[in-house]
Design a protein around this motif. Structure first.
Motif, PDB file in Angstrom:
ATOM      1  N   LYS A  38       0.822  -1.213   0.000  1.00 19.85           N
ATOM      2  CA  LYS A  38       0.000   0.000   0.000  1.00 19.85           C
ATOM      3  C   LYS A  38       0.854   1.260   0.000  1.00 19.85           C
ATOM      4  O   LYS A  38       0.468   2.290  -0.535  1.00 19.85           O
ATOM      5  CB  LYS A  38      -0.916   0.011   1.228  1.00 19.85           C
ATOM      6  CG  LYS A  38      -1.967  -1.082   1.220  1.00 19.85           C
ATOM      7  CD  LYS A  38      -2.820  -1.014   2.471  1.00 19.85           C
ATOM      8  CE  LYS A  38      -3.892  -2.111   2.479  1.00 19.85           C
ATOM      9  NZ  LYS A  38      -4.717  -2.065   3.699  1.00 19.85           N
ATOM     10  N   ARG A  39       2.027   1.171   0.645  1.00 12.95           N
ATOM     11  CA  ARG A  39       2.824   2.378   0.829  1.00 12.95           C
ATOM     12  C   ARG A  39       3.973   2.516  -0.166  1.00 12.95           C
ATOM     13  O   ARG A  39       4.662   3.528  -0.184  1.00 12.95           O
ATOM     14  CB  ARG A  39       3.422   2.389   2.236  1.00 12.95           C
ATOM     15  CG  ARG A  39       2.363   2.427   3.324  1.00 12.95           C
ATOM     16  CD  ARG A  39       2.998   2.319   4.696  1.00 12.95           C
ATOM     17  NE  ARG A  39       1.987   2.262   5.742  1.00 12.95           N
ATOM     18  CZ  ARG A  39       2.231   2.029   7.017  1.00 12.95           C
ATOM     19  NH1 ARG A  39       3.474   1.810   7.413  1.00 12.95           N
ATOM     20  NH2 ARG A  39       1.265   1.998   7.915  1.00 12.95           N
ATOM     21  N   GLN A  40       4.154   1.500  -0.980  1.00  5.61           N
ATOM     22  CA  GLN A  40       5.326   1.495  -1.858  1.00  5.61           C
ATOM     23  C   GLN A  40       5.356   2.706  -2.777  1.00  5.61           C
ATOM     24  O   GLN A  40       6.392   3.359  -2.938  1.00  5.61           O
ATOM     25  CB  GLN A  40       5.346   0.224  -2.692  1.00  5.61           C
ATOM     26  CG  GLN A  40       6.603   0.071  -3.523  1.00  5.61           C
ATOM     27  CD  GLN A  40       6.661  -1.275  -4.209  1.00  5.61           C
ATOM     28  OE1 GLN A  40       5.683  -2.028  -4.184  1.00  5.61           O
ATOM     29  NE2 GLN A  40       7.776  -1.571  -4.821  1.00  5.61           N
ATOM     30  N   SER A  41       4.215   3.026  -3.372  1.00  8.40           N
ATOM     31  CA  SER A  41       4.172   4.124  -4.315  1.00  8.40           C
ATOM     32  C   SER A  41       4.483   5.452  -3.637  1.00  8.40           C
ATOM     33  O   SER A  41       5.309   6.238  -4.107  1.00  8.40           O
ATOM     34  CB  SER A  41       2.801   4.190  -4.986  1.00  8.40           C
ATOM     35  OG  SER A  41       2.729   5.292  -5.865  1.00  8.40           O
ATOM     36  N   SER A  42       3.793   5.729  -2.495  1.00  9.29           N
ATOM     37  CA  SER A  42       4.004   7.004  -1.798  1.00  9.29           C
ATOM     38  C   SER A  42       5.424   7.098  -1.250  1.00  9.29           C
ATOM     39  O   SER A  42       6.049   8.161  -1.284  1.00  9.29           O
ATOM     40  CB  SER A  42       2.993   7.179  -0.669  1.00  9.29           C
ATOM     41  OG  SER A  42       3.114   6.131   0.271  1.00  9.29           O
ATOM     42  N   ILE A  97      12.185   9.805  -3.784  1.00 10.95           N
ATOM     43  CA  ILE A  97      12.673  10.538  -4.955  1.00 10.95           C
ATOM     44  C   ILE A  97      12.786  12.020  -4.643  1.00 10.95           C
ATOM     45  O   ILE A  97      13.784  12.679  -4.973  1.00 10.95           O
ATOM     46  CB  ILE A  97      11.746  10.302  -6.165  1.00 10.95           C
ATOM     47  CG1 ILE A  97      11.868   8.844  -6.648  1.00 10.95           C
ATOM     48  CG2 ILE A  97      12.082  11.266  -7.302  1.00 10.95           C
ATOM     49  CD1 ILE A  97      10.833   8.455  -7.668  1.00 10.95           C
ATOM     50  N   ALA A  98      11.740  12.564  -3.970  1.00 10.54           N
ATOM     51  CA  ALA A  98      11.764  13.987  -3.614  1.00 10.54           C
ATOM     52  C   ALA A  98      12.907  14.306  -2.671  1.00 10.54           C
ATOM     53  O   ALA A  98      13.588  15.325  -2.821  1.00 10.54           O
ATOM     54  CB  ALA A  98      10.427  14.380  -2.976  1.00 10.54           C
ATOM     55  N   LEU A  99      13.132  13.414  -1.699  1.00 15.76           N
ATOM     56  CA  LEU A  99      14.223  13.627  -0.744  1.00 15.76           C
ATOM     57  C   LEU A  99      15.579  13.574  -1.442  1.00 15.76           C
ATOM     58  O   LEU A  99      16.484  14.359  -1.140  1.00 15.76           O
ATOM     59  CB  LEU A  99      14.173  12.575   0.370  1.00 15.76           C
ATOM     60  CG  LEU A  99      13.071  12.756   1.415  1.00 15.76           C
ATOM     61  CD1 LEU A  99      13.005  11.541   2.331  1.00 15.76           C
ATOM     62  CD2 LEU A  99      13.312  14.017   2.238  1.00 15.76           C
ATOM     63  N   ALA A 145      18.205  16.515  -1.595  1.00 19.75           N
ATOM     64  CA  ALA A 145      19.570  16.291  -1.091  1.00 19.75           C
ATOM     65  C   ALA A 145      20.595  16.598  -2.174  1.00 19.75           C
ATOM     66  O   ALA A 145      21.663  17.167  -1.915  1.00 19.75           O
ATOM     67  CB  ALA A 145      19.731  14.855  -0.609  1.00 19.75           C
ATOM     68  N   GLY A 146      20.265  16.233  -3.417  1.00 22.92           N
ATOM     69  CA  GLY A 146      21.173  16.503  -4.520  1.00 22.92           C
ATOM     70  C   GLY A 146      21.360  17.993  -4.759  1.00 22.92           C
ATOM     71  O   GLY A 146      22.469  18.461  -5.021  1.00 22.92           O
TER      72      GLY A 146
END
Length: 298
Positions: free
Chosen positions: A193-197, A203-205, A209-210
């Protein structure tokens, strides 16, 4: 104000000490890091300490668990070790044992160097004491975790340099904690259930960070370029590291050790033609000497 002549003099003195094999900072056993529990519940902690010498190479030690009761302070560093990173466990009034990450003063966030890991792998139900070369300790304790070990997040890291920092934490019985280690039951259902979120959040983090890393690298590069044109090159020319490497190290120490507003202003002024030698006079002399010591003897 600090004079550039005194900086060069200090740098030359540090080079002489390094060349003689004195390593006085390494021989000092007074790198005390006191953590004070100002909350209302016990905490347990584990330390990851490192040290280096000109003759003995790099060593590391992982040791825990130790308890700090409310109202008490305790030295969390190991005798004769130069740095320490610390992770904590805490229970709340619901009986949940968690691995909180405390936000504190007088310390660095973990992950800033090989002496300050973001997390390490430890057995969840027993004490740990292990000392070896840094490479051996890294292989045994750095993620990914195996053999039933569990990832423990570190709260902060300190390179005391005889400053004797005092760090305050405030654990509370009513703190909301995530169970450590996390229960594995229903893990597949929850992860589906949480994999997508979670993936989107990761990705956002990573993007954030980049961006932050890129901005930091740009500051370091511009400040190092100014250093290479400064009078400090005269001192660095006689160091083991050489001017280019020493200037990059010195710039890195300044960018990571000083507040963002100051380093941003310094870089902008250096790019505008201001002398690097004059800009570093805006930093306290004891801190400049610490940065020089780390770069010359590293």
């Amino acid at each position: 104000m600090i004079s550039i002549k005194s900086i060069v003099s200090a740098a030359a003195m540090l080079i002489a000490v390094a060349a003689s094999g004195g390593a006085w900072a390494q021989m000092n056993d007074s790198n005390i890091v006191n953590v004070c529990n100002k909350g209302n519940v016990d905490v347990s902690y584990l330390s990851f300490s490192t040290k280096s010498s000109f003759f003995g190479g790099e060593e590391a030690k992982v040791s825990g668990w130790y308890k700090i009761r409310p109202g008490r302070c305790q030295d969390v560093n190991m005798p004769y070790y130069d740095t320490v990173a610390v992770g904590f466990l805490q229970k709340n009034n619901q009986g949940v044992r968690g691995n909180p990450v405390y936000s504190v003063r007088n310390a660095d966030r973990p992950g800033g160097g090989k002496w300050s890991p973001t997390s390490i792998c430890v057995p969840p139900e027993k004490a740990v004491t292990y000392k070896n070369t840094y490479a051996a300790v890294k292989k045994k304790f750095y993620p990914p975790c195996t053999n039933g070990d569990v990832e423990l997040r570190m709260s902060f890291a300190v390179m005391p340099n005889d400053v004797f920092p005092k760090i305050t934490i405030r654990p509370r019985r009513n703190d909301q904690l995530i169970a450590w280690p996390r229960a594995k039951s229903n893990a597949r259902t929850q992860s589906t259930k949480r994999q997508s979120s979670n993936s989107n959040a990761e990705i956002a983090l990573k993007i954030a960070a980049g961006i932050a890393k890129g901005l930091e690298d740009a500051k370091i590069s511009k400040m190092a370029a100014g250093c290479e044109k400064s009078i400090l090159v005269m001192a660095f020319a006689f160091s083991k590291e050489g001017p280019v490497k020493a200037c990059k190290c010195f710039a890195t120490e300044i960018v990571r050790g000083e507040n963002t507003a100051l380093t941003k202003s310094m870089v902008e002024r250096i790019e505008g033609g201001q002398d690097f030698d004059e800009e570093i006079e805006r930093i306290a002399q004891p801190k400049i000497e610490q940065y020089l010591e780390r770069c010359i003897s590293s």
